[in-house]
Design an enzyme around this catalytic site. Structure first.
Site, short mmCIF file in Angstrom:
data_model
loop_
_atom_site.label_atom_id
_atom_site.label_comp_id
_atom_site.label_asym_id
_atom_site.label_seq_id
_atom_site.Cartn_x
_atom_site.Cartn_y
_atom_site.Cartn_z
N CYS A 121 1.74 10.73 -3.65
CA CYS A 121 2.57 9.60 -4.02
C CYS A 121 2.39 8.48 -2.99
O CYS A 121 3.32 8.12 -2.27
CB CYS A 121 4.02 10.06 -4.09
SG CYS A 121 5.11 8.81 -4.71
N GLU A 122 1.18 8.00 -2.89
CA GLU A 122 0.82 6.94 -1.94
C GLU A 122 -0.27 6.09 -2.58
O GLU A 122 -1.29 6.64 -3.02
CB GLU A 122 0.22 7.54 -0.64
CG GLU A 122 1.14 8.36 0.21
CD GLU A 122 2.24 7.54 0.87
OE1 GLU A 122 2.17 6.30 0.86
OE2 GLU A 122 3.19 8.16 1.38
#
Ligand SMILES: Cc1ncc(COP(=O)(O)O)c(C=O)c1O
Length: 300
Positions: free
Chosen positions: A222-223
């Site tokens: 989640c980046e």
């Protein structure tokens, strides 16, 4: 302190920053290198360190160590470093009557991650080092040549590894970018997110298909920065396909991590068409192995 406690003497190499930093084809030469590693040659820091360890009853100073960088495709960085080091050894000989028995020149032999990378043969790096040291030894009367050590890292194992990902969902932004997601990313290969390292990749099950599109490979963390490859030429791919990213044998699995609580992949050794599982895929149970049951009385 440890040596005193155990009453042991340790053999050490003093790590020096010779003021040469190699970036593939560029060398930054600085008086006082801005680096967290090693003792700086230019500022007198290395001299102080040498004096201290020579005076200590707990150290035997075998020699020196330096590592000027990684992915080096020319010999010049190494010869520049040797020049700087050996010029300094001249002053050490005069000031401390010290000349190293070992000179460790670190790693940095480049490998071919992409077609832009143009590695030399290991012999070329090593012969250039030996020639330069020989030249410098002419200034040291009666001294024998130090042992030359190297620490080749990725050049030994980098191209032995390939990471196979399952392709997942895709997102096309018309005229902007076509993202293809895979079931891994910066957890199994931190290098692209950490310092924009470049890799080549292929559709493992469609090796003979011609590329028809330019896609960017998105990792599953989640980046936004978890992108494995930007602008890769691939054939049509679906979620039935596998992406093979080559040259991941170094700094891949060994640097793998559990960011976002993602499990580390399995490792398979392959030879002559035969495979052997050598590391099992991590499970969720593995991830909570160290967790302890709550003892509620602690919290009341
Ligand atoms: C001290 C030292 N030696 C050797 C290496 C190996 O470098 P490479 O894999 O680029 O050859 C490294 C890598 O960071 C290093 O820090």
């Amino acid at each position: 302190m440890l040596c005193r406690k155990l009453n042991k003497k340790v053999k050490i190499l003093l790590r020096l920053t010779p003021g040469i930093e190699a970036h593939t084809h560029d060398y930054i030469i600085t008086g006082q290198e801005d680096s967290k590693f090693g003792f700086d040659l230019g500022s007198g820091q290395a001299d102080k360190a040498l004096q201290e360890v020579l005076n200590s009853e707990f150290f035997e100073v075998l020699g020196i160590h330096c590592h000027i960088g990684s992915q080096i495709f020319e010999t010049e960085g190494f010869t520049l470093a040797i020049d700087k080091l050996f010029s300094h050894f001249k002053s050490w000989e005069e000031d401390f009557q010290y000349f190293p028995r070992v000179v460790n020149l670190g790693g940095g032999f480049g490998i071919q991650y992409t077609s832009d990378d143009t590695p030399l043969e290991p012999e070329q790096y090593v012969m250039a080092m030996i020639d330069e040291v020989n030249r410098k030894m002419a200034h040291f009367d009666g001294k024998s040549m130090p042992e030359l050590w190297i620490e080749p890292g990725r050049s030994l194992v980098g191209d032995a590894g390939t990471t196979i990902y399952s392709i997942g969902s895709q997102k096309e932004i018309e005229g902007v970018r076509h993202y293809v997601s895979v079931d891994g990313g910066m957890t199994d290969n931190i290098r692209p997110a950490l310092y924009q390292a470049k890799y080549d990749a292929y559709t493992a099950n469609k090796m003979n298909d011609k590329p028809v599109q330019t896609v960017s490979i998105a990792g599953k963390c989640c980046e936004s920065g978890d992108m494995l490859i930007w602008d890769l030429e691939l054939p049509e791919v679906t979620d039935q396909d596998y992406l093979a990213v080559s040259c991941t044998g170094a700094y891949g699995y060994s640097m793998a991590n559990n960011y976002n609580r993602i499990q580390r992949p399995a490792v398979v050794f392959v030879e002559n068409g035969e495979g052997q599982l050598v590391v099992k895929r991590e499970t969720y149970a593995d991830l909570i192995r160290q967790d302890l049951p709550l003892e509620s009385k602690v919290f009341v």
